[in-house]
Design a protein around this motif. Sequence first.
Motif, mmCIF file in Angstrom:
data_model
loop_
_atom_site.group_PDB
_atom_site.id
_atom_site.type_symbol
_atom_site.label_atom_id
_atom_site.label_comp_id
_atom_site.label_asym_id
_atom_site.label_seq_id
_atom_site.Cartn_x
_atom_site.Cartn_y
_atom_site.Cartn_z
ATOM 1 N N PRO A 275 0.819 -1.218 0.000
ATOM 2 C CA PRO A 275 0.000 0.000 0.000
ATOM 3 C C PRO A 275 0.853 1.269 0.000
ATOM 4 C CG PRO A 275 -0.022 -1.021 2.176
ATOM 5 C CD PRO A 275 0.669 -1.980 1.252
ATOM 6 N N LYS A 276 0.412 2.235 -0.769
ATOM 7 C CA LYS A 276 1.093 3.525 -0.838
ATOM 8 C C LYS A 276 0.058 4.639 -0.786
ATOM 9 C CE LYS A 276 4.979 1.816 -3.619
ATOM 10 N NZ LYS A 276 5.699 1.926 -4.916
ATOM 11 N N LYS A 277 0.495 5.774 -0.305
ATOM 12 C CA LYS A 277 -0.395 6.931 -0.280
ATOM 13 C C LYS A 277 -0.473 7.561 -1.666
ATOM 14 C CE LYS A 277 0.021 8.540 4.511
ATOM 15 N NZ LYS A 277 0.450 9.665 5.375
ATOM 16 N N VAL A 278 -1.693 7.850 -2.094
ATOM 17 C CA VAL A 278 -1.881 8.627 -3.310
ATOM 18 C C VAL A 278 -2.278 10.043 -2.894
ATOM 19 C CG1 VAL A 278 -2.585 6.607 -4.655
ATOM 20 C CG2 VAL A 278 -4.322 7.991 -3.493
ATOM 21 N N ALA A 279 -2.188 10.965 -3.828
ATOM 22 C CA ALA A 279 -2.588 12.340 -3.535
ATOM 23 C C ALA A 279 -4.066 12.383 -3.182
ATOM 24 C CB ALA A 279 -2.309 13.229 -4.741
ATOM 25 N N LEU A 280 -4.418 13.247 -2.249
ATOM 26 C CA LEU A 280 -5.817 13.359 -1.860
ATOM 27 C C LEU A 280 -6.648 13.854 -3.031
ATOM 28 C CD1 LEU A 280 -5.522 14.989 1.694
ATOM 29 C CD2 LEU A 280 -5.722 12.570 1.113
ATOM 30 N N PRO A 281 -7.840 13.287 -3.231
ATOM 31 C CA PRO A 281 -8.705 13.764 -4.321
ATOM 32 C C PRO A 281 -9.084 15.223 -4.120
ATOM 33 C CG PRO A 281 -9.504 11.682 -3.403
ATOM 34 C CD PRO A 281 -8.440 12.177 -2.477
ATOM 35 N N GLU A 282 -9.339 15.890 -5.199
ATOM 36 C CA GLU A 282 -9.797 17.277 -5.116
ATOM 37 C C GLU A 282 -11.297 17.303 -4.857
ATOM 38 O OE1 GLU A 282 -8.700 19.597 -8.471
ATOM 39 O OE2 GLU A 282 -6.542 19.227 -8.255
ATOM 40 N N ILE A 283 -11.696 17.997 -3.808
ATOM 41 C CA ILE A 283 -13.109 18.109 -3.462
ATOM 42 C C ILE A 283 -13.420 19.550 -3.094
ATOM 43 C CG2 ILE A 283 -13.206 15.725 -2.617
ATOM 44 C CD1 ILE A 283 -13.220 16.923 0.238
ATOM 45 N N LYS A 284 -14.697 19.847 -2.975
ATOM 46 C CA LYS A 284 -15.099 21.174 -2.532
ATOM 47 C C LYS A 284 -14.740 21.360 -1.076
ATOM 48 C CE LYS A 284 -18.976 21.870 -5.727
ATOM 49 N NZ LYS A 284 -20.443 22.107 -5.826
ATOM 50 N N GLU A 285 -14.278 22.528 -0.728
ATOM 51 C CA GLU A 285 -13.885 22.828 0.643
ATOM 52 C C GLU A 285 -15.120 22.898 1.548
ATOM 53 O OE1 GLU A 285 -10.822 23.054 1.785
ATOM 54 O OE2 GLU A 285 -9.972 22.671 -0.204
ATOM 55 N N GLY A 286 -14.911 22.623 2.810
ATOM 56 C CA GLY A 286 -15.981 22.859 3.780
ATOM 57 C C GLY A 286 -16.398 21.646 4.579
ATOM 58 N N TRP A 287 -16.553 20.495 3.929
ATOM 59 C CA TRP A 287 -17.077 19.336 4.661
ATOM 60 C C TRP A 287 -15.976 18.531 5.346
ATOM 61 C CZ3 TRP A 287 -16.945 13.857 3.459
ATOM 62 C CH2 TRP A 287 -17.766 13.082 4.303
ATOM 63 N N ALA A 288 -14.886 18.298 4.639
ATOM 64 C CA ALA A 288 -13.840 17.391 5.128
ATOM 65 C C ALA A 288 -13.194 17.908 6.412
ATOM 66 C CB ALA A 288 -12.782 17.188 4.055
ATOM 67 N N LYS A 289 -12.974 17.000 7.359
ATOM 68 C CA LYS A 289 -12.271 17.326 8.599
ATOM 69 C C LYS A 289 -10.900 16.671 8.657
ATOM 70 C CE LYS A 289 -16.473 18.189 11.256
ATOM 71 N NZ LYS A 289 -16.308 19.655 11.231
ATOM 72 N N ASN A 290 -10.695 15.596 7.917
ATOM 73 C CA ASN A 290 -9.354 15.028 7.765
ATOM 74 C C ASN A 290 -9.282 14.238 6.462
ATOM 75 O OD1 ASN A 290 -10.388 12.399 8.268
ATOM 76 N ND2 ASN A 290 -9.900 12.518 10.440
ATOM 77 N N GLU A 291 -8.188 13.555 6.241
ATOM 78 C CA GLU A 291 -7.917 12.932 4.938
ATOM 79 C C GLU A 291 -8.959 11.891 4.556
ATOM 80 O OE1 GLU A 291 -4.003 14.086 6.933
ATOM 81 O OE2 GLU A 291 -5.865 13.074 7.501
ATOM 82 N N ILE A 292 -9.515 11.186 5.521
ATOM 83 C CA ILE A 292 -10.525 10.165 5.218
ATOM 84 C C ILE A 292 -11.651 10.759 4.388
ATOM 85 C CG2 ILE A 292 -12.350 8.771 6.291
ATOM 86 C CD1 ILE A 292 -10.390 8.287 8.631
ATOM 87 N N ASP A 293 -12.049 11.979 4.744
ATOM 88 C CA ASP A 293 -13.221 12.594 4.119
ATOM 89 C C ASP A 293 -12.988 12.947 2.655
ATOM 90 O OD1 ASP A 293 -14.505 12.446 6.621
ATOM 91 O OD2 ASP A 293 -13.534 14.309 7.239
ATOM 92 N N TYR A 294 -11.744 13.186 2.278
ATOM 93 C CA TYR A 294 -11.459 13.488 0.879
ATOM 94 C C TYR A 294 -11.794 12.286 0.000
ATOM 95 C CZ TYR A 294 -9.121 17.897 1.949
ATOM 96 O OH TYR A 294 -8.855 19.192 2.337
ATOM 97 N N PHE A 295 -11.397 11.100 0.434
ATOM 98 C CA PHE A 295 -11.675 9.906 -0.354
ATOM 99 C C PHE A 295 -13.163 9.581 -0.368
ATOM 100 C CE2 PHE A 295 -7.247 9.399 1.044
ATOM 101 C CZ PHE A 295 -6.637 9.141 -0.172
ATOM 102 N N VAL A 296 -13.821 9.754 0.766
ATOM 103 C CA VAL A 296 -15.250 9.470 0.840
ATOM 104 C C VAL A 296 -16.034 10.472 -0.004
ATOM 105 C CG1 VAL A 296 -17.254 9.397 2.388
ATOM 106 C CG2 VAL A 296 -15.093 8.349 3.088
ATOM 107 N N ALA A 297 -15.678 11.747 0.086
ATOM 108 C CA ALA A 297 -16.382 12.781 -0.686
ATOM 109 C C ALA A 297 -16.236 12.553 -2.187
ATOM 110 C CB ALA A 297 -15.854 14.159 -0.309
ATOM 111 N N ALA A 298 -15.042 12.155 -2.615
ATOM 112 C CA ALA A 298 -14.819 11.893 -4.045
ATOM 113 C C ALA A 298 -15.691 10.746 -4.530
ATOM 114 C CB ALA A 298 -13.344 11.587 -4.298
ATOM 115 N N LYS A 299 -15.823 9.707 -3.713
ATOM 116 C CA LYS A 299 -16.655 8.564 -4.094
ATOM 117 C C LYS A 299 -18.131 8.945 -4.103
ATOM 118 C CE LYS A 299 -15.107 4.896 -4.480
ATOM 119 N NZ LYS A 299 -14.602 4.071 -5.600
#
Length: 769
Positions: free
Chosen positions: A144-168
């Motif tokens: 496993p390797k880290k990939v760049a965090l997906p680009e999402i709209k600002e405001g909802w995410a509180k940490n890195e987990i939320d970037y992946f969930v928001a993109a999905k």
Amino acid sequence: MKLKIIACVVIGIAVIIAWLTGTNQLSASKSNEISYNYDVRPILSDKCFACHGPDKNKQEAGLRLDIEANAKALLRETKGAYAIVAGKPEKSEMIKRITSTDPSYQMPTPASHLGILNKDEIEILTKWVKQGAKYEKHWAFVTPKKVALPEIKEGWAKNEIDYFVAAKLKQHQLKASEEASKEQLLKRLSLDLTGLPPSLALQKTFSADNSNQAYEKVVDQLLAMPQFGEKMALHWLDVSRYADSYGYQDDDYRSQWPYRDWVIHAFNSNIPYDRFITWQLAGDLLPNSGKEQLLATAFLRNHKITEEGGVIPEEYRVEYGIDKVKTYTRGLLALTVECAQCHDHKYDPIAQKDYYQLFAFFNTSKEKGLEGLVGSGPAKTPILALSDNDVKKILRFVNKKDTGAVKVSVMGEVDTPRTTYLLKRGVYDQYGEAVSASALPAVLNFDNKNFPKNRLGLAQWTVSKQNPLTARVFVNQLWEQIFGKGIVKSVGDFGMQGNLPSHPELLDWLAADFMEHGWNIKLLVKKIVMSATYRQSSKITKELLEKDPENLYYARASRMRLPAEAIRDMLLSSSGLLNKEIGGPSVKPYQPKGLWEMATSGRGQLAVYRQDKGKDIYRRGLYTFIKLTVPPPSMMIFDASNRDQCQVNRLKTNTPLQALVMMNDPTALEASRVFAETLLTNKGNPEQAIRTAFESIICRKPFEKEMGVLNAYYKDQLAMFRQKKNVAEKTLNIGEYPHQKNTASISEVAALMRAINIIYNMEEAIVKG
């Protein structure tokens, strides 16, 4: 809001459960590019690998479709033909055969009973071949390797987990739910981090704290509580198949409980996961190993042990080694390696020789297949004896109540290593070729990494940062404990037949981050519960139910019933009965009479069930005595593990029996009775008592309509008990906890007891969400 009694909802839930569990895993590839890992391999694994996979004894026509070179080579039995011709599906024998309707030519053959491919499956394979038939290494075998965090709209995410969930969520045209209320969040957090509902005092403190740091402060407070270790230990005891008896016919007593104390201590002390695993696999082989490290190796000795005359000792010695392999591979690597005990694995690249090379690590133990008949002792060789002095100076976390030595079965190596053989068809005395110790080559090369060829080397291989499975598997198990399902739904199978990850990049990011931060378990837990994903409301809209009924994409929080042990803990904690003592020997609470006596040989200490007395019967469910042949019945009804083998996740069922337990189990009734007596002593006012009970059990303020129903029920019961005082006396004659003196009449206490029992029977009482 109407009261939701368990008995009224179980049928509806049961109707949908089969449909939910039958949902197919979803492809990670929604673009025009066909992915071998996410689109093609699942089809080949289901329909082709049984005859054209890794098992060389079952390979038809010498064709292996799981290996690219073989799949694209000239076929042995079809002159001039190739199974796969990259870029040319019309010339690929595989495509010709899966599209054929001729029973003598089509694949899979009707005789295989694997079923013909459907239109979508044929289209995927055809398109894949046309695109070049590119093979990929199985996703779970890639570091496993880290990939760049997906680009999402600002405001909802509180940490890195939320970037992946928001993109999905965006990919599937879904929106995240609003944040849950403070009441809901505190209940969820407290249950996830301690296994107990929040106290009224904590509820009031958190509700009054309006600072930006309020949520993080309560997270840190709960992580620091000693009950955190108990909550985390519950899952690990399932993995390590911890029990208080040996199993098999006689099923006598054994004293492995100091190992449970160590597991609780390890989680509370935040011992890094790599060290946690190393000690359990090879603590006895570490340089300067001490008694704590040796105690940890009880992990490998928790298997069933026979004490029956007439058995063949060598057969059972081998059986114990097989159990160790199964526990190690399922619990730590999430692989179904036991399939290769008798033949090459049909789906995963694990040969039978690989299996016995892994078995060789455990084949050097000093343990015997039969050490003595029933009653020969609470521990078997090798044994660690813990004295009062050990506990006082070294193992302070062991709650040793009695005097004298406590004996624990642990690991130890024979002086002269045994030769390990491949066992033909898995039979203990059918020797094939001799093999030497080595780990699974499909996962990570062992021989060229300078690992010693013993259990310490296996432990080092297991926690190597190049091992693609260990961190992923633990992260996924933890995710399943918190969210109700893993990012990989098949928590115990990361192989070819397992489910694909719903969020592969998120799983890899968390696994890599976990290792980068020193395998810090509390840090991982905190990151998950601090996320906006975790904090969502569990309310479900019609749109979410239609688009994502299984909540695969986390557009809401999951509603889950509590584990069996936590239901008991909720009853005891909310009523004030809970004995919060940490560790120590297992206890025997209330149980229907005669269960042990009907299922025993009549020999040994456990022939008769002798219930404990006093404060011991009010200990957490974690400490309930587990006899392997007769597990605690009320817990089994709520899907607790029977602990006879490694179990990485529990079934989730809904049956009327569960409602009957909540209505009639002595612990539930006694908790209702004691709570009623306490409230009438302290509050006096029945309505205020009902409100306090509701807030303690449900962890929120009741709606006025709910209070109306409960008050009306209380008054009905009070009128009945005033007419039938003998019924009131009988109702209150539940449990062994002493009655509390107060000015309320027995009719008032009995009526309040019934009202509280109704609250305990609300679905919301035993559901996290």
